[in-house]
Design a protein around this motif. Structure first.
Motif, mmCIF file in Angstrom:
data_model
loop_
_atom_site.group_PDB
_atom_site.id
_atom_site.type_symbol
_atom_site.label_atom_id
_atom_site.label_comp_id
_atom_site.label_asym_id
_atom_site.label_seq_id
_atom_site.Cartn_x
_atom_site.Cartn_y
_atom_site.Cartn_z
ATOM 1 N N VAL A 1 8.060 13.093 13.558
ATOM 2 C CA VAL A 1 8.454 12.107 12.553
ATOM 3 C C VAL A 1 8.129 10.695 13.041
ATOM 4 O O VAL A 1 8.510 10.312 14.158
ATOM 5 C CB VAL A 1 9.970 12.224 12.256
ATOM 6 C CG1 VAL A 1 10.404 11.176 11.237
ATOM 7 C CG2 VAL A 1 10.297 13.632 11.777
ATOM 8 N N VAL A 2 7.403 9.943 12.217
ATOM 9 C CA VAL A 2 7.045 8.554 12.552
ATOM 10 C C VAL A 2 8.317 7.755 12.839
ATOM 11 O O VAL A 2 9.284 7.834 12.091
ATOM 12 C CB VAL A 2 6.272 7.907 11.380
ATOM 13 C CG1 VAL A 2 6.044 6.417 11.628
ATOM 14 C CG2 VAL A 2 4.952 8.635 11.150
ATOM 15 N N GLY A 3 8.305 7.023 13.928
ATOM 16 C CA GLY A 3 9.447 6.162 14.252
ATOM 17 C C GLY A 3 10.461 6.831 15.163
ATOM 18 O O GLY A 3 10.788 6.312 16.217
ATOM 19 N N THR A 4 10.929 8.019 14.781
ATOM 20 C CA THR A 4 11.963 8.662 15.607
ATOM 21 C C THR A 4 11.388 9.658 16.604
ATOM 22 O O THR A 4 12.008 9.948 17.618
ATOM 23 C CB THR A 4 13.007 9.381 14.723
ATOM 24 O OG1 THR A 4 12.323 10.264 13.837
ATOM 25 C CG2 THR A 4 13.812 8.382 13.928
ATOM 26 N N VAL B 1 1.556 12.893 2.468
ATOM 27 C CA VAL B 1 1.724 11.635 1.743
ATOM 28 C C VAL B 1 2.917 10.881 2.331
ATOM 29 O O VAL B 1 2.865 9.675 2.591
ATOM 30 C CB VAL B 1 1.952 11.902 0.233
ATOM 31 C CG1 VAL B 1 2.366 10.624 -0.479
ATOM 32 C CG2 VAL B 1 0.677 12.470 -0.394
ATOM 33 N N ARG B 2 3.969 11.622 2.599
ATOM 34 C CA ARG B 2 5.165 11.032 3.179
ATOM 35 C C ARG B 2 4.865 10.412 4.546
ATOM 36 O O ARG B 2 5.295 9.300 4.863
ATOM 37 C CB ARG B 2 6.239 12.133 3.293
ATOM 38 C CG ARG B 2 7.490 11.755 4.016
ATOM 39 C CD ARG B 2 8.306 10.766 3.198
ATOM 40 N NE ARG B 2 9.293 10.135 4.051
ATOM 41 C CZ ARG B 2 10.485 10.646 4.305
ATOM 42 N NH1 ARG B 2 10.861 11.768 3.726
ATOM 43 N NH2 ARG B 2 11.322 10.033 5.101
ATOM 44 N N ALA C 1 0.843 -1.204 0.000
ATOM 45 C CA ALA C 1 0.000 0.000 0.000
ATOM 46 C C ALA C 1 0.882 1.259 0.000
ATOM 47 O O ALA C 1 0.558 2.246 -0.671
ATOM 48 C CB ALA C 1 -0.932 -0.006 1.208
ATOM 49 N N ALA C 2 1.980 1.214 0.725
ATOM 50 C CA ALA C 2 2.897 2.372 0.751
ATOM 51 C C ALA C 2 3.449 2.634 -0.642
ATOM 52 O O ALA C 2 3.520 3.781 -1.096
ATOM 53 C CB ALA C 2 4.032 2.124 1.749
ATOM 54 N N GLU C 3 3.821 1.552 -1.326
ATOM 55 C CA GLU C 3 4.345 1.713 -2.692
ATOM 56 C C GLU C 3 3.298 2.308 -3.630
ATOM 57 O O GLU C 3 3.587 3.188 -4.426
ATOM 58 C CB GLU C 3 4.795 0.356 -3.256
ATOM 59 C CG GLU C 3 6.232 0.035 -2.912
ATOM 60 C CD GLU C 3 6.521 -1.449 -3.040
ATOM 61 O OE1 GLU C 3 6.016 -2.082 -3.995
ATOM 62 O OE2 GLU C 3 7.237 -1.975 -2.164
ATOM 63 N N ASP D 1 5.085 6.563 5.722
ATOM 64 C CA ASP D 1 5.898 6.228 6.901
ATOM 65 C C ASP D 1 5.104 5.360 7.882
ATOM 66 O O ASP D 1 5.613 4.383 8.416
ATOM 67 C CB ASP D 1 6.349 7.496 7.624
ATOM 68 C CG ASP D 1 7.491 8.215 6.914
ATOM 69 O OD1 ASP D 1 8.031 7.660 5.943
ATOM 70 O OD2 ASP D 1 7.838 9.337 7.340
ATOM 71 N N PHE D 2 3.845 5.744 8.120
ATOM 72 C CA PHE D 2 3.003 4.958 9.036
ATOM 73 C C PHE D 2 2.849 3.530 8.506
ATOM 74 O O PHE D 2 2.986 2.560 9.257
ATOM 75 C CB PHE D 2 1.615 5.592 9.180
ATOM 76 C CG PHE D 2 1.518 6.662 10.248
ATOM 77 C CD1 PHE D 2 2.004 6.444 11.534
ATOM 78 C CD2 PHE D 2 0.912 7.884 9.967
ATOM 79 C CE1 PHE D 2 1.900 7.430 12.526
ATOM 80 C CE2 PHE D 2 0.804 8.871 10.953
ATOM 81 C CZ PHE D 2 1.298 8.644 12.230
ATOM 82 N N LEU D 3 2.549 3.393 7.221
ATOM 83 C CA LEU D 3 2.339 2.066 6.644
ATOM 84 C C LEU D 3 3.577 1.187 6.839
ATOM 85 O O LEU D 3 3.481 0.029 7.266
ATOM 86 C CB LEU D 3 1.998 2.186 5.148
ATOM 87 C CG LEU D 3 0.589 2.715 4.826
ATOM 88 C CD1 LEU D 3 0.514 3.196 3.381
ATOM 89 C CD2 LEU D 3 -0.470 1.634 5.090
#
Ligand code: UN1
Length: 506
Positions: A456-459, A116-117, A86-88, A121-123
């Motif tokens: 930022v997702v993740g960090t 969109v970014r 889905a991210a792709e 990132d979430f996906l």
């Protein structure tokens, strides 16, 4: 243009317009439609939406209940692969996503691209988290002759209720977290932004999320209330106002069904504390970004600037000077910095707020904005104490208070008194002071010597406490487990069948 003409155009394809409708088991349900009008000029038609009624909401819950078992039994690795696909796809179709975010959500090009970014990132993040947490059962240490395993699985039907200010990123974030953990999902997007949500659901289905595991019900708060009260609900993820989160909490408590979690991310009266050691130009730049970009329509946005008295005059002057350079207008123009607010109600509410403070002689600066469309001219309002700002003003309005060196404790007390705890900015070169402030305020995301938006997702996992939400933080390592239930399996493996070391401890 009439609604009939619009529907014919959408059916024929070839227009930019888009259609949103309830989607249950992959079936798009017909009904009465209304136009979705763009906040840019209050005239451009972004598309049309058919909203769900109570019966459709119930059908979606029933369909998700049926779809749950198969999706929950799909290996975590496979669920993760689906989300990565889905991210792709989203990256490949970002042009369409951006066009919708701009016309329906009023987003600038920068903000639309960032969104969109963030969605991709979430996906990818939740895909990786699903593999880490759900990929295989964890062996727990124990006595010999005994095997202990801890595993996690989806809860059942998760209802996700998302906001209009991040109609793609937060919608996709909630849905992908619930799916990654093995839940079936009934998604209710904000009534202002159903088109972006319909686009996202189409994309997730095309990427391989089974149509039985993800259902869409556009509608207003009444539909959300219907979903939350449904007997099949196993969890709710909500982002929006504190008042709505409290109402959901009450509704969940009033049900006679299982006790289910609410994961809420709500508002904030976010402060930035600036002392006399800060770099004024940097402060001005960060304040403008945090308070006025995205027209202040982020729950992370700066609402209350607290400046040490010695430099307050200069800082306000620099902020006003920098804000004057912002170009406010049609967000589809690449040079535009700030677009419209979401709708006519938001504009009216903000203008009333500014007018009331204008009458009290408290507006120290106001910029300009185009007349047509839902634009609001940014404003700076001077207040005496942090307690004077007791509500979240969701738009391009910055409130300023001054503090004196000997009154920093009082200031912190005043900030804490509002009961929110989402974001906080600090501009200072004194490490001790920064530490003291951070220790003192129970705020989810603290930003030091920088702007205070755009986690930022993740960090930089995002989310707060108190009136700002329940946690755990979205885009962080503790988020997915909240969408799952845990199962411990303890097995006696002694060859004789009798295991003397298995003490009964209570
Ligand atoms: C919200 O406005 O609901 O940190 C969340 C930020 C965004 C999150 C805002 N990533 O500004």
């Amino acid at each position: 243009r009439s609604l009939e003409a619009l529907l014919a155009e959408i059916a024929a394809g070839g227009t930019g317009a888009f259609m949103a409708m309830p989607v249950i088991d992959g079936q798009r349900l017909d009904g009465t439609s209304r136009m979705v009008v763009s906040p840019i000029d209050a005239a451009t038609v972004a598309g049309a939406v058919i909203e769900a009624d109570a019966a459709i909401a119930d059908r979606a819950m029933a369909a998700a209940s049926r779809g749950f078992a198969a999706w929950a039994a799909t290996p975590a690795r496979q669920r993760a692969d689906t989300l990565r696909r889905a991210a792709e796809r989203l990256e490949a179709e970002r042009g369409r996503a951006i066009a919708l975010l701009q016309v329906e959500g009023g987003k600038t090009l920068d903000d639309a691209l960032a969104e969109v970014r963030e969605a991709t990132d979430f996906l990818r993040y939740y895909a990786a988290e699903a593999e880490r947490l759900f990929g295989s059962a964890q062996t727990m240490p124990g006595p010999t002759g005994e095997d202990n395993r801890l595993s996690q699985r989806g809860r059942g039907v998760f209802v996700t209720i998302s906001p209009w200010n991040f109609p793609l990123a937060i919608f996709v974030g909630q849905v992908s977290a619930a799916l990654a953990a093995g839940n079936a999902v009934v998604a209710k997007p904000a009534e202002q932004t159903p088109l972006v949500a319909a686009f996202a659901v189409e994309l997730l289905h095309a990427a391989g999320v089974p149509v039985s595991a993800l259902h869409l019900v556009p509608g207003d708060g009444r539909i959300g209330a219907r979903l939350v009260a449904h007997g099949a609900v196993a969890g709710v993820a909500f982002t929006g106002s504190t008042q709505t989160a409290q109402a959901i909490n009450r509704a969940l408590a009033a049900r006679s069904g299982p006790i289910v979690p609410l994961i809420a991310e709500t508002g904030g009266i976010n402060a930035m504390i600036v002392d006399a050691t800060a770099l004024p130009e940097q402060v001005a730049d960060d304040v403008v970004t945090s308070a006025f970009r995205s027209a202040g329509q982020r729950c992370s946005a700066l609402r209350l600037l607290c400046v040490q008295a010695d430099i307050a005059g200069r800082i306000v002057q620099l902020v006003a000077g920098a804000a004057r350079e912002l170009s406010i207008g049609d967000p589809r123009e690449p040079a535009t910095h700030v677009g419209p607010v979401i709708d006519i109600e938001a504009k009216a509410r903000l203008e009333r707020w500014i007018a009331a403070h204008m009458a009290a002689g408290r507006v120290v600066w106001q910029g300009e904005a185009p007349q047509a469309g839902h634009f609001v001219a940014p404003a700076i309002i001077a207040l005496d104490r942090p307690e004077d700002l007791a509500e979240e003003v969701f738009g391009p309005v910055l409130h300023v208070v001054r503090w004196r060196e000997d009154a920093l404790d009082r200031l912190l007390q005043g900030i804490a008194a509002n009961g929110y705890g989402l974001t906080l900015g600090i501009h200072s070169r004194i490490d001790d002071r920064i530490e003291r402030i951070v220790a003192r305020l129970a705020v989810g995301n603290v930003y030091v010597n920088r702007n205070m938006i755009g986690a930022v997702v993740g960090t930089q996992p995002f989310g707060g406490s108190g009136l700002s939400g329940t946690g755990p933080k979205a885009g962080g390592p503790h988020y997915l487990p909240r969408f799952a239930i845990e199962q411990t399996v303890a097995t006696n493996t002694a060859a004789s069948g009798v295991n003397a070391s298995l003490a009964v401890l209570g």
